[in-house]
Design an enzyme around this catalytic site. Structure first.
Site, PDB file in Angstrom:
ATOM      1  N   GLY A 137      32.450  55.465  41.357  1.00  0.00           N
ATOM      2  CA  GLY A 137      32.359  54.719  40.106  1.00  0.00           C
ATOM      3  C   GLY A 137      30.969  54.481  39.549  1.00  0.00           C
ATOM      4  N   GLU A 153      26.532  49.190  42.240  1.00  0.00           N
ATOM      5  CA  GLU A 153      27.989  49.253  42.097  1.00  0.00           C
ATOM      6  C   GLU A 153      28.369  49.285  40.619  1.00  0.00           C
ATOM      7  OE1 GLU A 153      30.854  49.769  43.050  1.00  0.00           O
ATOM      8  OE2 GLU A 153      31.399  48.854  44.948  1.00  0.00           O
ATOM      9  N   ASP A 154      29.538  49.843  40.341  1.00  0.00           N
ATOM     10  CA  ASP A 154      30.054  49.799  38.972  1.00  0.00           C
ATOM     11  C   ASP A 154      30.649  48.421  38.681  1.00  0.00           C
ATOM     12  OD1 ASP A 154      32.089  50.192  40.826  1.00  0.00           O
ATOM     13  OD2 ASP A 154      33.144  51.718  39.651  1.00  0.00           O
ATOM     14  N   ASP A 160      34.866  43.141  42.073  1.00  0.00           N
ATOM     15  CA  ASP A 160      36.146  42.515  41.738  1.00  0.00           C
ATOM     16  C   ASP A 160      36.399  41.391  42.758  1.00  0.00           C
ATOM     17  OD1 ASP A 160      38.763  41.998  40.977  1.00  0.00           O
ATOM     18  OD2 ASP A 160      39.549  43.954  41.492  1.00  0.00           O
ATOM     19  N   PHE A 213      41.879  44.891  34.001  1.00  0.00           N
ATOM     20  CA  PHE A 213      41.489  46.230  34.443  1.00  0.00           C
ATOM     21  C   PHE A 213      40.696  46.958  33.363  1.00  0.00           C
ATOM     22  CE2 PHE A 213      41.998  50.654  35.709  1.00  0.00           C
ATOM     23  CZ  PHE A 213      41.733  50.560  37.060  1.00  0.00           C
ATOM     24  N   VAL A 214      39.538  47.497  33.745  1.00  0.00           N
ATOM     25  CA  VAL A 214      38.680  48.215  32.787  1.00  0.00           C
ATOM     26  C   VAL A 214      38.477  49.667  33.228  1.00  0.00           C
ATOM     27  CG1 VAL A 214      37.480  46.181  31.888  1.00  0.00           C
ATOM     28  CG2 VAL A 214      36.604  47.326  33.936  1.00  0.00           C
ATOM     29  N   ASP A 240      37.338  54.645  36.801  1.00  0.00           N
ATOM     30  CA  ASP A 240      38.541  55.463  36.610  1.00  0.00           C
ATOM     31  C   ASP A 240      39.835  54.661  36.658  1.00  0.00           C
ATOM     32  OD1 ASP A 240      38.396  54.885  39.469  1.00  0.00           O
ATOM     33  OD2 ASP A 240      40.045  56.302  39.667  1.00  0.00           O
ATOM     34  N   ARG A 281      36.800  58.528  33.691  1.00  0.00           N
ATOM     35  CA  ARG A 281      35.384  58.316  34.049  1.00  0.00           C
ATOM     36  C   ARG A 281      34.451  58.863  32.975  1.00  0.00           C
ATOM     37  NH1 ARG A 281      35.367  56.722  39.486  1.00  0.00           N
ATOM     38  NH2 ARG A 281      36.892  57.708  40.846  1.00  0.00           N
TER      39      ARG A 281
HETATM   40  P1  5GP Z   1      36.495  44.853  45.213  1.00  0.00           P
HETATM   41  O1  5GP Z   1      36.350  45.348  46.626  1.00  0.00           O
HETATM   42  O2  5GP Z   1      35.333  44.023  44.738  1.00  0.00           O
HETATM   43  O3  5GP Z   1      37.807  44.162  45.019  1.00  0.00           O
HETATM   44  O4  5GP Z   1      36.624  46.125  44.295  1.00  0.00           O
HETATM   45  C1  5GP Z   1      35.574  46.975  44.070  1.00  0.00           C
HETATM   46  C2  5GP Z   1      36.048  48.337  43.632  1.00  0.00           C
HETATM   47  O5  5GP Z   1      37.341  48.273  43.025  1.00  0.00           O
HETATM   48  C3  5GP Z   1      35.151  48.888  42.573  1.00  0.00           C
HETATM   49  O6  5GP Z   1      34.092  49.618  43.120  1.00  0.00           O
HETATM   50  C4  5GP Z   1      36.095  49.759  41.762  1.00  0.00           C
HETATM   51  O7  5GP Z   1      36.183  51.037  42.351  1.00  0.00           O
HETATM   52  C5  5GP Z   1      37.445  49.097  41.890  1.00  0.00           C
HETATM   53  N1  5GP Z   1      37.790  48.245  40.725  1.00  0.00           N
HETATM   54  C6  5GP Z   1      37.891  46.897  40.699  1.00  0.00           C
HETATM   55  N2  5GP Z   1      38.245  46.456  39.491  1.00  0.00           N
HETATM   56  C7  5GP Z   1      38.347  47.553  38.715  1.00  0.00           C
HETATM   57  C8  5GP Z   1      38.650  47.740  37.322  1.00  0.00           C
HETATM   58  O8  5GP Z   1      38.904  46.821  36.527  1.00  0.00           O
HETATM   59  N3  5GP Z   1      38.665  49.033  36.891  1.00  0.00           N
HETATM   60  C9  5GP Z   1      38.390  50.086  37.700  1.00  0.00           C
HETATM   61  N4  5GP Z   1      38.429  51.287  37.150  1.00  0.00           N
HETATM   62  N5  5GP Z   1      38.091  49.942  39.010  1.00  0.00           N
HETATM   63  C10 5GP Z   1      38.068  48.688  39.513  1.00  0.00           C
END
Ligand code: 5GP
Length: 184
Positions: free
Chosen positions: A51, A106-107, A110, A159-160, A166, A172
């Site tokens: 990402g 990081e992108d 969450d 969700f974005v 992606d 992407r």
């Molecule tokens: P976390 O471990 O913080 O819950 O999630 C991190 C990863 O979840 C990010 O690097 C990404 O790949 C994915 N992710 C979380 N929220 C989103 C979202 O809204 N859209 C997308 N495309 N990926 C997300």
């Protein structure tokens, strides 16, 4: 640049949320902050694949101090919009990290699970410092607290897509950030 007014991916409709211009203005500012904070420290940027690849590419080109780059890859969400809750490393960093100033890129953060996993993994290399840059942060969704030194945009818990992020590997290539449209 590919920036349609709306797009359907895997049966979900997405509409523009953060424009190319907003992203670029913010990244330019973040680059200047990093130049100041890491002057003479020769930091290494570590992008979390997949990402972060577009964000990292743009961010690095706004950084003027000497710096290096490497990548790690974590297991992804699969084809779903909700995290599986399990994180594993699919690709490790090749560079030697001991005594280095690491900037993890990081992108999106969450729940904070992936970033906490990454930070634990990075600490085992005994870096001189460890900082996090994320383009997006879903503050309300973060249940695993994480210290985020540089945040592009705080966003709601939705969700974005686009600009590297992606949905089931698609989207992407979008030039800006899109948000899922709520079904009526
Ligand atoms: P976390 O471990 O913080 O819950 O999630 C991190 C990863 O979840 C990010 O690097 C990404 O790949 C994915 N992710 C979380 N929220 C989103 C979202 O809204 N859209 C997308 N495309 N990926 C997300």
């Amino acid at each position: 640049m590919f920036t349609p007014d709306s797009i359907e991916v895997q049966g979900e409709r997405f509409t523009p949320f953060i424009t190319q211009e907003q992203i670029s203005t913010r990244i330019s500012f973040m680059g200047k902050q990093l130049d100041k904070d890491f002057a003479n420290l020769n930091p290494i940027f570590i992008g979390v694949l997949n990402g972060s690849f577009i964000f990292l590419a743009d961010l690095m080109r706004h950084v003027q101090i000497p710096c290096e780059v490497d990548f790690v890859k974590l297991s992804s969400y699969g084809d779903k919009k909700v995290s599986s809750g399990n994180v594993t490393t699919l690709k490790k960093v090749d560079a030697r990290l001991e005594g280095r100033h690491i900037i993890l890129v990081e992108d999106i953060v969450d729940t904070g699970l992936s970033m906490n996993y990454m930070l634990d993994e990075m600490r085992t290399h005994h870096p001189a410092s460890l900082s996090v840059v994320t383009l997006l942060h879903k503050k309300e969704a973060t249940v695993h607290p994480v210290d985020l030194a540089y945040v592009g945009f705080e966003i709601p818990n939705a969700f974005v897509l686009g600009y590297g992020l992606d949905y089931a590997q698609y989207g992407r290539n979008l030039g800006q950030i899109y948000i899922v449209e709520n079904k009526k």
